[in-house]
Write a protein that holds these residues in place. Structure first.
Motif: not given
Length: 206
Positions: A116-127
C-alpha cells in the motif's frame, strides 16, 4: 522469553513507507514479535494537538519536503515528494490491513502495508480507492474482493478503533510509532535507538 514491539502506523504516512522494511528487518534479526496496530491518525491528531498537512504553516510544509527528499536519497528509496493522490484518507487502507491481519495473520498484513505504501509513494495510485486496494491485495495473492467486504464489517472497525484508543492511551501523536519494553519511539529516524533497545534486551536474556 519472547520479545514484542507494538507498531502503530497510518498507511498514508511517507515515514511509514521509509521505515517499514527496515523495522521488519530489525525485528527479524533480533527475533522480536511485531504487534501490528493500524490507527486513525486523524483521531490521534485531534486529541494531541497535531495538524493534518494542509493545515500546517507553510514553513513546516516546506521543511517536510526537504526532509522527505533528504531521507529518500539517504535510504536509496524512490519517492514522489508530492504524489498525485495525497493527502488521502487512510481509513480504507487501514481497515483492509486490519481485515488481512484478522484473516491471514500479521506477516501477510505487514506485506500489505509495504504494498500500500509503495502504491501511494512510488506508483502514484489512490489508496482510498476500492479498486486500487483490491488490485494491491490481489498482487499479494490475497482475495481482495473478500477482504474489502470484510473491511467494512463490525469486527474490523472494532479492532481499528481499539488500536486507535490504545495509541491515544499510550501517548502516540504521530506515525510510525513503536513501543518496546515500555518505551516509545516516534518515527523512522528513531530506528537506530530501537535497534539498540532490541540488542540490549536480547543480550540481557543470554
Amino acid at each position: 522469553m519472547s520479545l514484542t514491539c507494538d507498531y502503530f502506523l497510518a498507511p498514508p504516512s511517507p515515514f511509514v513507507y521509509m521505515g517499514h522494511a527496515r523495522f521488519i528487518d530489525l525485528a527479524r534479526r533480533y527475533d522480536v514479535q511485531i504487534q501490528l496496530k493500524p490507527i486513525d491518525l486523524g483521531r490521534i491528531f485531534s486529541g494531541s494537538g497535531g495538524l493534518p498537512l494542509a493545515k500546517r504553516p507553510p514553513q513546516r510544509q516546506a521543511y517536510r519536503l526537504i526532509e522527505l527528499a533528504r531521507w529518500s536519497k539517504f535510504l536509496g528509496l524512490p519517492l514522489n515528494l508530492q504524489p498525485k493522490f495525497f493527502p488521502v484518507a487512510g481509513d480504507p487502507a487501514a481497515r483492509l490491513i486490519v481485515a488481512t491481519q484478522l484473516a491471514h495473520g500479521t506477516e501477510k498484513a505487514l506485506e500489505l502495508v509495504a504494498a500500500v505504501s509503495k502504491a501511494l509513494w512510488v506508483e502514484e495510485r489512490n489508496i482510498a480507492d476500492e479498486a486500487t486496494l483490491q488490485s494491491v491485495a490481489e498482487h499479494l495473492s490475497l482475495d481482495g474482493k473478500a477482504l474489502l467486504a470484510a473491511s467494512s464489517g463490525a469486527s474490523v472497525q472494532a479492532a481499528y478503533d481499539a488500536n486507535t484508543d490504545e495509541a491515544a492511551s499510550a501517548g502516540v501523536f504521530g506515525a510510525p510509532w513503536f513501543v518496546f519494553d515500555g518505551q516509545p519511539y516516534w518515527g523512522q529516524d528513531r530506528l537506530d535507538f530501537l535497534e539498540r533497545a532490541f540488542a540490549e534486551a536480547r543480550n540481557a536474556q543470554r
